[in-house]
Motif scaffolding. Structure first.
Motif, PDB file in Angstrom:
ATOM      1  N   HIS A   1       0.326  -1.397  -0.129  1.00  0.00           N
ATOM      2  CA  HIS A   1      -0.363   0.439   0.124  1.00  0.00           C
ATOM      3  C   HIS A   1       0.753   1.912  -0.017  1.00  0.00           C
ATOM      4  O   HIS A   1       2.039   1.553   0.491  1.00  0.00           O
ATOM      5  CB  HIS A   1      -1.081   0.019   1.200  1.00  0.00           C
ATOM      6  N   PRO A   2       0.277   2.392  -0.970  1.00  0.00           N
ATOM      7  CA  PRO A   2       1.514   3.685  -0.782  1.00  0.00           C
ATOM      8  C   PRO A   2       1.224   3.900   0.759  1.00  0.00           C
ATOM      9  O   PRO A   2       2.491   4.918   0.766  1.00  0.00           O
ATOM     10  CB  PRO A   2       0.658   4.068  -2.264  1.00  0.00           C
TER      11      PRO A   2
ATOM     12  N   CYS B   1     -10.915   6.358  -2.501  1.00  0.00           N
ATOM     13  CA  CYS B   1      -9.949   5.763  -1.678  1.00  0.00           C
ATOM     14  C   CYS B   1      -9.990   7.189  -0.747  1.00  0.00           C
ATOM     15  O   CYS B   1      -9.395   8.708  -1.383  1.00  0.00           O
ATOM     16  CB  CYS B   1      -8.605   5.536  -2.115  1.00  0.00           C
TER      17      CYS B   1
ATOM     18  N   PHE C   1      -6.755   7.766   1.061  1.00  0.00           N
ATOM     19  CA  PHE C   1      -5.326   7.588   0.603  1.00  0.00           C
ATOM     20  C   PHE C   1      -5.682   8.911  -0.354  1.00  0.00           C
ATOM     21  O   PHE C   1      -4.333   9.058  -1.180  1.00  0.00           O
ATOM     22  CB  PHE C   1      -4.915   6.854   0.701  1.00  0.00           C
ATOM     23  N   HIS C   2      -6.403   9.243  -1.423  1.00  0.00           N
ATOM     24  CA  HIS C   2      -5.964   9.724  -3.373  1.00  0.00           C
ATOM     25  C   HIS C   2      -5.439  11.162  -2.946  1.00  0.00           C
ATOM     26  O   HIS C   2      -4.365  11.549  -3.835  1.00  0.00           O
ATOM     27  CB  HIS C   2      -7.256   9.520  -3.383  1.00  0.00           C
TER      28      HIS C   2
ATOM     29  N   CYS D   1      -1.854  10.453  -2.000  1.00  0.00           N
ATOM     30  CA  CYS D   1      -1.100   8.933  -3.081  1.00  0.00           C
ATOM     31  C   CYS D   1      -0.554   9.710  -4.575  1.00  0.00           C
ATOM     32  O   CYS D   1      -1.027  10.019  -4.926  1.00  0.00           O
ATOM     33  CB  CYS D   1      -2.732   7.894  -3.084  1.00  0.00           C
TER      34      CYS D   1
ATOM     35  N   ASP E   1       0.643   7.449  -6.143  1.00  0.00           N
ATOM     36  CA  ASP E   1      -0.073   6.701  -7.397  1.00  0.00           C
ATOM     37  C   ASP E   1      -1.816   6.449  -7.927  1.00  0.00           C
ATOM     38  O   ASP E   1      -2.321   6.318  -8.447  1.00  0.00           O
ATOM     39  CB  ASP E   1       0.465   5.433  -7.056  1.00  0.00           C
ATOM     40  N   ALA E   2      -2.569   7.852  -7.639  1.00  0.00           N
ATOM     41  CA  ALA E   2      -4.050   7.904  -7.425  1.00  0.00           C
ATOM     42  C   ALA E   2      -4.291   8.564  -9.000  1.00  0.00           C
ATOM     43  O   ALA E   2      -3.134   8.686  -9.687  1.00  0.00           O
ATOM     44  CB  ALA E   2      -4.211   9.416  -6.725  1.00  0.00           C
TER      45      ALA E   2
ATOM     46  N   CYS F   1      -9.324   6.445  -7.965  1.00  0.00           N
ATOM     47  CA  CYS F   1     -10.023   6.466  -7.046  1.00  0.00           C
ATOM     48  C   CYS F   1      -9.895   7.475  -6.402  1.00  0.00           C
ATOM     49  O   CYS F   1     -10.341   7.342  -4.899  1.00  0.00           O
ATOM     50  CB  CYS F   1      -8.679   6.783  -6.325  1.00  0.00           C
TER      51      CYS F   1
ATOM     52  N   PRO G   1     -11.694   1.366  -2.670  1.00  0.00           N
ATOM     53  CA  PRO G   1     -10.621  -0.208  -2.713  1.00  0.00           C
ATOM     54  C   PRO G   1     -11.275  -0.772  -1.536  1.00  0.00           C
ATOM     55  O   PRO G   1     -10.561  -0.500  -0.191  1.00  0.00           O
ATOM     56  CB  PRO G   1      -9.778   0.294  -2.641  1.00  0.00           C
TER      57      PRO G   1
ATOM     58  N   CYS H   1      -5.669  -1.192  -1.822  1.00  0.00           N
ATOM     59  CA  CYS H   1      -5.981  -1.012  -3.438  1.00  0.00           C
ATOM     60  C   CYS H   1      -5.801  -1.002  -4.618  1.00  0.00           C
ATOM     61  O   CYS H   1      -5.313  -2.225  -4.767  1.00  0.00           O
ATOM     62  CB  CYS H   1      -3.856  -0.024  -2.979  1.00  0.00           C
ATOM     63  N   PHE H   2      -6.430  -0.303  -5.037  1.00  0.00           N
ATOM     64  CA  PHE H   2      -6.479  -0.824  -6.664  1.00  0.00           C
ATOM     65  C   PHE H   2      -5.384  -1.294  -7.491  1.00  0.00           C
ATOM     66  O   PHE H   2      -5.672  -2.574  -8.183  1.00  0.00           O
ATOM     67  CB  PHE H   2      -7.432  -0.070  -7.098  1.00  0.00           C
ATOM     68  N   ARG H   3      -4.093  -1.287  -6.868  1.00  0.00           N
ATOM     69  CA  ARG H   3      -3.128  -1.314  -7.759  1.00  0.00           C
ATOM     70  C   ARG H   3      -2.910  -2.972  -7.388  1.00  0.00           C
ATOM     71  O   ARG H   3      -2.457  -3.638  -8.288  1.00  0.00           O
ATOM     72  CB  ARG H   3      -1.788  -0.827  -7.443  1.00  0.00           C
TER      73      ARG H   3
ATOM     74  N   TYR I   1      -8.514   0.688 -12.564  1.00  0.00           N
ATOM     75  CA  TYR I   1      -7.968   1.801 -12.087  1.00  0.00           C
ATOM     76  C   TYR I   1      -6.343   1.661 -13.013  1.00  0.00           C
ATOM     77  O   TYR I   1      -5.483   2.732 -13.768  1.00  0.00           O
ATOM     78  CB  TYR I   1      -7.050   1.153 -10.424  1.00  0.00           C
TER      79      TYR I   1
HETATM   80 FE1  SF4 Z   1      -3.733   5.335  -4.153  1.00  0.00          FE
HETATM   81 FE2  SF4 Z   1      -5.230   4.443  -5.694  1.00  0.00          FE
HETATM   82 FE3  SF4 Z   1      -4.118   2.817  -4.563  1.00  0.00          FE
HETATM   83 FE4  SF4 Z   1      -5.765   4.517  -3.147  1.00  0.00          FE
HETATM   84  S1  SF4 Z   1      -6.435   3.008  -4.257  1.00  0.00           S
HETATM   85  S2  SF4 Z   1      -3.545   3.613  -2.034  1.00  0.00           S
HETATM   86  S3  SF4 Z   1      -5.287   6.787  -4.104  1.00  0.00           S
HETATM   87  S4  SF4 Z   1      -3.787   3.527  -5.775  1.00  0.00           S
END
Ligand code: SF4
Length: 375
Positions: free
Chosen positions: A273-274, A313, A315-316, A319, A321-322, A326, A331, A345-347, A354
Protein backbone atom coordinates in the motif's frame (compact mmCIF):
# COMPACT_ATOMS: atom_id res chain seq x y z
CA UNK A 1 4.81 -17.78 18.65
CA UNK A 2 1.44 -16.86 17.21
CA UNK A 3 -0.95 -19.75 16.83
CA UNK A 4 -2.10 -20.99 13.42
CA UNK A 5 -4.71 -18.76 11.84
CA UNK A 6 -7.04 -21.66 11.12
CA UNK A 7 -7.95 -21.80 14.82
CA UNK A 8 -11.14 -20.03 15.88
CA UNK A 9 -10.35 -16.40 16.64
CA UNK A 10 -10.20 -15.19 20.21
CA UNK A 11 -11.52 -11.81 19.17
CA UNK A 12 -13.28 -10.81 15.95
CA UNK A 13 -14.13 -7.33 14.78
CA UNK A 14 -16.75 -7.50 12.06
CA UNK A 15 -17.28 -4.39 9.87
CA UNK A 16 -16.70 -2.16 12.87
CA UNK A 17 -17.27 1.59 12.61
CA UNK A 18 -17.00 4.14 15.39
CA UNK A 19 -18.34 7.65 14.76
CA UNK A 20 -18.42 10.50 17.25
CA UNK A 21 -20.50 13.64 17.12
CA UNK A 22 -18.60 16.80 17.85
CA UNK A 23 -19.95 20.32 18.24
CA UNK A 24 -18.79 22.69 15.52
CA UNK A 25 -16.18 25.23 16.48
CA UNK A 26 -16.61 29.00 16.57
CA UNK A 27 -20.22 28.83 17.70
CA UNK A 28 -21.46 27.45 14.37
CA UNK A 29 -24.75 25.63 14.75
CA UNK A 30 -25.00 21.83 14.63
CA UNK A 31 -22.47 19.07 15.02
CA UNK A 32 -20.14 17.18 12.73
CA UNK A 33 -19.41 13.47 12.61
CA UNK A 34 -15.89 12.26 13.31
CA UNK A 35 -15.20 9.06 11.39
CA UNK A 36 -12.77 7.61 13.95
CA UNK A 37 -13.02 4.05 12.60
CA UNK A 38 -14.76 2.88 9.44
CA UNK A 39 -15.67 -0.64 8.41
CA UNK A 40 -12.75 -2.51 9.96
CA UNK A 41 -12.70 -6.31 10.18
CA UNK A 42 -9.90 -8.02 12.09
CA UNK A 43 -9.37 -11.36 13.82
CA UNK A 44 -7.00 -11.84 16.74
CA UNK A 45 -6.08 -15.39 17.75
CA UNK A 46 -4.85 -17.02 20.95
CA UNK A 47 -1.17 -16.25 21.65
CA UNK A 48 -1.30 -13.77 18.81
CA UNK A 49 0.51 -10.44 18.53
CA UNK A 50 -1.01 -7.76 16.30
CA UNK A 51 0.48 -4.28 16.08
CA UNK A 52 -1.70 -1.44 14.76
CA UNK A 53 0.37 1.41 13.34
CA UNK A 54 -0.52 4.82 11.91
CA UNK A 55 -0.18 8.56 12.37
CA UNK A 56 -1.83 10.14 15.38
CA UNK A 57 -5.57 10.55 14.85
CA UNK A 58 -5.80 7.55 12.47
CA UNK A 59 -8.21 5.71 14.80
CA UNK A 60 -5.88 3.01 16.13
CA UNK A 61 -6.57 3.74 19.81
CA UNK A 62 -10.32 3.90 19.21
CA UNK A 63 -10.15 0.59 17.36
CA UNK A 64 -8.13 -0.96 20.21
CA UNK A 65 -10.62 0.21 22.82
CA UNK A 66 -13.46 -1.10 20.68
CA UNK A 67 -11.72 -4.48 20.42
CA UNK A 68 -11.60 -4.90 24.22
CA UNK A 69 -15.16 -3.69 24.80
CA UNK A 70 -14.41 -0.25 26.28
CA UNK A 71 -15.73 1.66 23.27
CA UNK A 72 -19.07 0.72 21.77
CA UNK A 73 -19.04 0.48 17.95
CA UNK A 74 -21.53 2.60 16.03
CA UNK A 75 -21.85 -0.20 13.49
CA UNK A 76 -20.64 -3.78 13.25
CA UNK A 77 -19.91 -6.23 16.03
CA UNK A 78 -17.12 -7.37 18.31
CA UNK A 79 -17.05 -11.05 19.20
CA UNK A 80 -15.18 -12.70 22.07
CA UNK A 81 -14.79 -16.42 21.24
CA UNK A 82 -17.72 -16.02 18.85
CA UNK A 83 -19.96 -14.29 21.41
CA UNK A 84 -21.09 -10.69 20.86
CA UNK A 85 -19.57 -8.54 23.62
CA UNK A 86 -22.21 -5.82 23.59
CA UNK A 87 -25.15 -8.21 23.48
CA UNK A 88 -23.60 -10.02 26.45
CA UNK A 89 -23.21 -6.74 28.33
CA UNK A 90 -26.82 -5.79 27.62
CA UNK A 91 -28.09 -9.15 28.88
CA UNK A 92 -25.91 -8.97 31.95
CA UNK A 93 -27.37 -5.54 32.73
CA UNK A 94 -30.86 -6.94 32.38
CA UNK A 95 -30.44 -10.26 34.10
CA UNK A 96 -27.31 -9.83 36.21
CA UNK A 97 -25.77 -13.07 34.93
CA UNK A 98 -24.65 -14.88 31.81
CA UNK A 99 -28.10 -16.16 30.77
CA UNK A 100 -27.58 -18.78 28.04
CA UNK A 101 -24.18 -17.39 27.11
CA UNK A 102 -21.04 -19.42 27.51
CA UNK A 103 -19.04 -16.42 28.73
CA UNK A 104 -20.37 -13.85 31.20
CA UNK A 105 -19.79 -10.09 30.80
CA UNK A 106 -17.60 -10.26 33.91
CA UNK A 107 -15.45 -13.01 32.43
CA UNK A 108 -15.05 -11.07 29.17
CA UNK A 109 -14.08 -7.95 31.11
CA UNK A 110 -11.40 -9.88 32.98
CA UNK A 111 -10.16 -11.54 29.78
CA UNK A 112 -9.54 -8.29 27.90
CA UNK A 113 -7.11 -5.99 29.73
CA UNK A 114 -5.29 -2.78 28.85
CA UNK A 115 -2.03 -1.07 29.72
CA UNK A 116 -1.73 2.64 29.05
CA UNK A 117 0.92 4.95 27.71
CA UNK A 118 1.30 6.64 31.09
CA UNK A 119 1.37 3.94 33.80
CA UNK A 120 1.89 6.62 36.47
CA UNK A 121 -1.66 7.85 36.02
CA UNK A 122 -3.19 4.36 36.05
CA UNK A 123 -1.46 3.23 39.29
CA UNK A 124 -3.14 4.59 42.42
CA UNK A 125 -0.63 6.95 44.04
CA UNK A 126 -1.99 6.23 47.54
CA UNK A 127 -1.30 2.50 47.52
CA UNK A 128 1.90 0.50 47.72
CA UNK A 129 2.87 -1.70 44.80
CA UNK A 130 1.93 -4.78 46.84
CA UNK A 131 -1.57 -3.40 47.47
CA UNK A 132 -1.98 -2.47 43.82
CA UNK A 133 -0.96 -5.95 42.70
CA UNK A 134 -2.98 -7.72 45.40
CA UNK A 135 -6.24 -6.15 44.25
CA UNK A 136 -6.74 -8.24 41.06
CA UNK A 137 -5.83 -11.44 42.91
CA UNK A 138 -8.27 -10.68 45.75
CA UNK A 139 -10.99 -10.01 43.20
CA UNK A 140 -10.42 -12.84 40.74
CA UNK A 141 -8.86 -15.50 42.95
CA UNK A 142 -10.51 -14.94 46.35
CA UNK A 143 -9.54 -18.45 47.46
CA UNK A 144 -5.85 -17.49 47.48
CA UNK A 145 -4.29 -16.98 50.92
CA UNK A 146 -2.43 -13.80 51.74
CA UNK A 147 0.85 -15.73 51.86
CA UNK A 148 0.21 -17.21 48.39
CA UNK A 149 -0.67 -13.78 46.99
CA UNK A 150 2.53 -12.31 48.39
CA UNK A 151 4.62 -15.19 46.99
CA UNK A 152 3.06 -14.72 43.56
CA UNK A 153 3.61 -10.95 43.54
CA UNK A 154 7.20 -11.20 44.79
CA UNK A 155 7.90 -13.92 42.22
CA UNK A 156 6.69 -11.72 39.38
CA UNK A 157 8.54 -8.63 40.62
CA UNK A 158 11.69 -10.76 40.74
CA UNK A 159 10.98 -12.07 37.26
CA UNK A 160 10.75 -8.59 35.75
CA UNK A 161 13.99 -7.55 37.44
CA UNK A 162 12.52 -5.49 40.30
CA UNK A 163 14.69 -6.90 43.06
CA UNK A 164 14.73 -7.18 45.97
CA UNK A 165 11.02 -7.75 45.45
CA UNK A 166 10.15 -7.04 49.08
CA UNK A 167 11.68 -3.59 48.79
CA UNK A 168 9.80 -2.74 45.55
CA UNK A 169 6.53 -4.18 46.90
CA UNK A 170 6.61 -1.65 49.74
CA UNK A 171 7.16 1.38 47.53
CA UNK A 172 4.57 3.81 46.13
CA UNK A 173 4.24 4.43 42.36
CA UNK A 174 5.99 7.81 42.52
CA UNK A 175 9.04 6.06 43.99
CA UNK A 176 9.47 4.04 40.77
CA UNK A 177 10.98 5.01 37.41
CA UNK A 178 8.74 5.11 34.31
CA UNK A 179 10.07 1.72 33.20
CA UNK A 180 9.40 0.18 36.62
CA UNK A 181 5.87 1.64 36.69
CA UNK A 182 5.18 0.12 33.27
CA UNK A 183 6.41 -3.28 34.52
CA UNK A 184 4.02 -3.05 37.47
CA UNK A 185 1.16 -2.13 35.09
CA UNK A 186 2.03 -5.16 32.95
CA UNK A 187 2.13 -7.49 35.99
CA UNK A 188 -1.20 -6.10 37.21
CA UNK A 189 -2.82 -6.81 33.84
CA UNK A 190 -1.33 -10.32 33.71
CA UNK A 191 -2.55 -11.16 37.24
CA UNK A 192 -6.09 -11.00 35.83
CA UNK A 193 -5.10 -14.00 33.72
CA UNK A 194 -6.28 -12.23 30.56
CA UNK A 195 -6.62 -13.70 27.08
CA UNK A 196 -5.58 -10.41 25.50
CA UNK A 197 -3.84 -7.22 26.57
CA UNK A 198 -4.29 -3.97 24.67
CA UNK A 199 -0.97 -2.11 24.98
CA UNK A 200 -1.76 1.43 23.86
CA UNK A 201 1.54 3.22 23.11
CA UNK A 202 2.71 1.37 26.21
CA UNK A 203 6.40 1.94 25.56
CA UNK A 204 6.28 5.40 23.91
CA UNK A 205 6.95 7.26 27.15
CA UNK A 206 9.97 5.09 28.00
CA UNK A 207 13.54 6.01 27.33
CA UNK A 208 14.60 4.68 23.91
CA UNK A 209 17.14 2.33 25.52
CA UNK A 210 14.38 0.70 27.60
CA UNK A 211 11.87 0.15 24.80
CA UNK A 212 13.38 -3.00 23.29
CA UNK A 213 13.88 -4.42 26.80
CA UNK A 214 10.22 -3.78 27.67
CA UNK A 215 8.99 -5.31 24.41
CA UNK A 216 11.13 -8.41 24.99
CA UNK A 217 9.72 -8.70 28.50
CA UNK A 218 6.17 -8.41 27.14
CA UNK A 219 6.87 -11.26 24.74
CA UNK A 220 8.42 -13.48 27.42
CA UNK A 221 5.43 -12.95 29.67
CA UNK A 222 3.06 -13.41 26.74
CA UNK A 223 4.39 -16.92 26.23
CA UNK A 224 4.31 -17.74 29.94
CA UNK A 225 0.78 -16.48 30.46
CA UNK A 226 -0.65 -17.62 27.08
CA UNK A 227 -1.80 -14.09 26.36
CA UNK A 228 -2.33 -12.23 23.09
CA UNK A 229 -1.24 -8.65 22.56
CA UNK A 230 -2.90 -5.89 20.56
CA UNK A 231 -0.11 -3.37 20.41
CA UNK A 232 -0.87 0.21 19.36
CA UNK A 233 2.03 2.31 18.14
CA UNK A 234 2.90 5.20 15.87
CA UNK A 235 6.34 3.66 15.40
CA UNK A 236 6.76 1.03 12.69
CA UNK A 237 10.22 0.02 13.97
CA UNK A 238 8.77 -0.93 17.37
CA UNK A 239 5.93 -2.82 15.70
CA UNK A 240 8.49 -4.73 13.64
CA UNK A 241 10.58 -5.60 16.72
CA UNK A 242 7.58 -6.96 18.58
CA UNK A 243 5.81 -8.83 15.79
CA UNK A 244 8.91 -10.32 14.18
CA UNK A 245 9.88 -12.16 17.36
CA UNK A 246 6.31 -13.25 18.03
CA UNK A 247 5.39 -14.38 14.51
CA UNK A 248 2.67 -11.72 14.59
CA UNK A 249 1.18 -9.24 12.15
CA UNK A 250 1.30 -5.51 11.54
CA UNK A 251 -1.86 -3.62 10.56
CA UNK A 252 -1.54 -0.17 9.00
CA UNK A 253 -4.33 2.35 9.65
CA UNK A 254 -5.10 5.53 7.74
CA UNK A 255 -7.97 7.90 8.51
CA UNK A 256 -10.00 5.31 10.38
CA UNK A 257 -9.46 2.47 7.92
CA UNK A 258 -7.23 -0.59 7.95
CA UNK A 259 -5.34 -0.26 4.65
CA UNK A 260 -2.82 -3.12 4.87
CA UNK A 261 -2.16 -6.05 7.21
CA UNK A 262 0.47 -8.75 6.96
CA UNK A 263 3.53 -10.30 8.53
CA UNK A 264 6.39 -7.95 9.46
CA UNK A 265 8.38 -9.39 6.53
CA UNK A 266 5.57 -8.46 4.11
CA UNK A 267 4.97 -5.01 5.59
CA UNK A 268 8.59 -3.95 6.12
CA UNK A 269 10.38 -5.69 3.24
CA UNK A 270 7.67 -5.65 0.60
CA UNK A 271 5.04 -3.00 1.40
CA UNK A 272 2.20 -2.87 -1.14
CA UNK A 273 0.00 0.00 0.00
CA UNK A 274 1.37 3.46 -0.89
CA UNK A 275 0.65 4.69 2.65
CA UNK A 276 2.69 1.85 4.18
CA UNK A 277 5.59 3.11 2.04
CA UNK A 278 5.10 6.60 3.48
CA UNK A 279 5.27 5.23 7.02
CA UNK A 280 8.44 3.32 6.16
CA UNK A 281 9.95 6.48 4.74
CA UNK A 282 8.98 8.38 7.86
CA UNK A 283 10.58 5.86 10.24
CA UNK A 284 14.24 6.78 10.45
CA UNK A 285 15.34 3.27 11.56
CA UNK A 286 13.72 1.74 8.47
CA UNK A 287 14.04 4.52 5.90
CA UNK A 288 16.95 2.96 4.00
CA UNK A 289 14.48 0.34 2.75
CA UNK A 290 12.70 2.99 0.68
CA UNK A 291 15.88 4.05 -1.13
CA UNK A 292 17.47 7.48 -1.12
CA UNK A 293 14.31 9.57 -1.39
CA UNK A 294 14.78 13.05 0.05
CA UNK A 295 11.12 14.05 0.17
CA UNK A 296 8.23 12.02 1.55
CA UNK A 297 6.49 9.90 -1.11
CA UNK A 298 3.19 11.82 -0.95
CA UNK A 299 1.38 14.35 -3.16
CA UNK A 300 0.36 16.48 -0.22
CA UNK A 301 1.38 16.82 3.39
CA UNK A 302 -2.13 17.80 4.46
CA UNK A 303 -3.91 15.07 6.36
CA UNK A 304 -7.65 15.33 5.64
CA UNK A 305 -10.01 15.91 8.55
CA UNK A 306 -11.73 12.78 9.93
CA UNK A 307 -14.91 14.89 9.96
CA UNK A 308 -14.72 15.14 6.18
CA UNK A 309 -12.80 12.15 4.78
CA UNK A 310 -12.09 12.21 1.03
CA UNK A 311 -14.38 10.35 -1.36
CA UNK A 312 -13.29 7.04 -2.89
CA UNK A 313 -9.95 5.88 -1.52
CA UNK A 314 -9.28 8.06 1.52
CA UNK A 315 -5.59 8.21 0.69
CA UNK A 316 -6.11 9.62 -2.83
CA UNK A 317 -5.43 13.25 -1.82
CA UNK A 318 -1.89 12.24 -0.78
CA UNK A 319 -1.16 9.18 -2.91
CA UNK A 320 1.47 9.54 -5.66
CA UNK A 321 -0.15 6.64 -7.55
CA UNK A 322 -3.71 8.01 -7.40
CA UNK A 323 -5.81 7.91 -10.57
CA UNK A 324 -9.25 9.29 -11.34
CA UNK A 325 -11.04 6.10 -10.29
CA UNK A 326 -9.47 6.41 -6.83
CA UNK A 327 -11.41 9.64 -6.24
CA UNK A 328 -14.69 7.84 -6.88
CA UNK A 329 -14.41 4.20 -5.71
CA UNK A 330 -13.32 2.84 -2.38
CA UNK A 331 -10.95 -0.17 -2.46
CA UNK A 332 -11.71 -3.01 -0.06
CA UNK A 333 -9.13 -4.86 1.99
CA UNK A 334 -8.29 -7.97 -0.07
CA UNK A 335 -5.75 -10.78 -0.15
CA UNK A 336 -4.60 -10.14 -3.74
CA UNK A 337 -1.76 -12.69 -3.89
CA UNK A 338 -3.18 -15.50 -1.77
CA UNK A 339 -0.36 -15.12 0.79
CA UNK A 340 -2.48 -13.88 3.71
CA UNK A 341 -1.49 -10.23 3.38
CA UNK A 342 -4.49 -7.97 2.76
CA UNK A 343 -4.26 -4.58 1.07
CA UNK A 344 -6.85 -1.91 0.24
CA UNK A 345 -5.52 -0.59 -3.06
CA UNK A 346 -6.65 -1.05 -6.66
CA UNK A 347 -3.06 -1.60 -7.73
CA UNK A 348 -3.29 -5.12 -6.26
CA UNK A 349 -5.86 -6.12 -8.91
CA UNK A 350 -4.32 -6.83 -12.32
CA UNK A 351 -7.61 -6.31 -14.21
CA UNK A 352 -9.00 -3.37 -12.30
CA UNK A 353 -10.16 -0.32 -14.30
CA UNK A 354 -7.55 1.62 -12.29
CA UNK A 355 -4.96 0.69 -14.89
CA UNK A 356 -6.95 2.45 -17.67
CA UNK A 357 -7.86 5.42 -15.49
CA UNK A 358 -6.14 8.82 -15.87
CA UNK A 359 -3.44 9.68 -13.32
CA UNK A 360 -4.41 12.63 -11.15
CA UNK A 361 -2.82 15.95 -12.05
CA UNK A 362 0.15 16.98 -9.93
CA UNK A 363 -0.89 18.64 -6.72
CA UNK A 364 0.28 22.21 -6.42
CA UNK A 365 0.95 21.56 -2.74
CA UNK A 366 3.10 18.55 -3.49
CA UNK A 367 5.07 17.49 -0.48
CA UNK A 368 8.30 19.18 0.34
CA UNK A 369 10.52 18.82 3.34
CA UNK A 370 10.05 16.19 5.97
CA UNK A 371 6.83 17.10 7.76
CA UNK A 372 5.72 13.46 7.50
CA UNK A 373 8.34 12.44 10.05
CA UNK A 374 6.45 10.59 12.78
CA UNK A 375 8.96 8.68 14.89
FE1 SF4 B 1 -3.44 5.20 -4.07
FE2 SF4 B 1 -5.54 4.60 -5.61
FE3 SF4 B 1 -4.28 2.70 -4.24
FE4 SF4 B 1 -5.77 4.50 -2.98
S1 SF4 B 1 -6.48 2.95 -4.44
S2 SF4 B 1 -3.77 3.81 -2.37
S3 SF4 B 1 -5.35 6.35 -4.19
S4 SF4 B 1 -3.44 3.93 -5.90
Amino acid sequence: MSRARDDDPLLSLRDVSVHFHKERLFGLAGSETVHAVDDVSLDVYENDVVALVGESGCGKTTLGKTAIGIQRPTDGSVLYRGQDIWETKAKSGLFGGRGDDEHSAKEIRRSLQMIHQDPGSSLNANYTIESILSAPLERWQPEMTEADRRARIYGLLDYVGMTPAKDFAGRYPHQLSGGEQQRVALIRALLMNPDLILADEAISALDVSLRAEMMDLMLELQEQFDTSFLFISHNLANAKHLTQRAGGRIGIMYLGELVEIGTPEQIIHDPQHPYTKVLLWATSDLRNRTGDIETPPVRSLDIPEPTDPPSGCRFHTRCLDARTVCTRDCPSLEDHDGDGRRTACFRGEANHEYWDSEPLADDADAAEGSAVEID
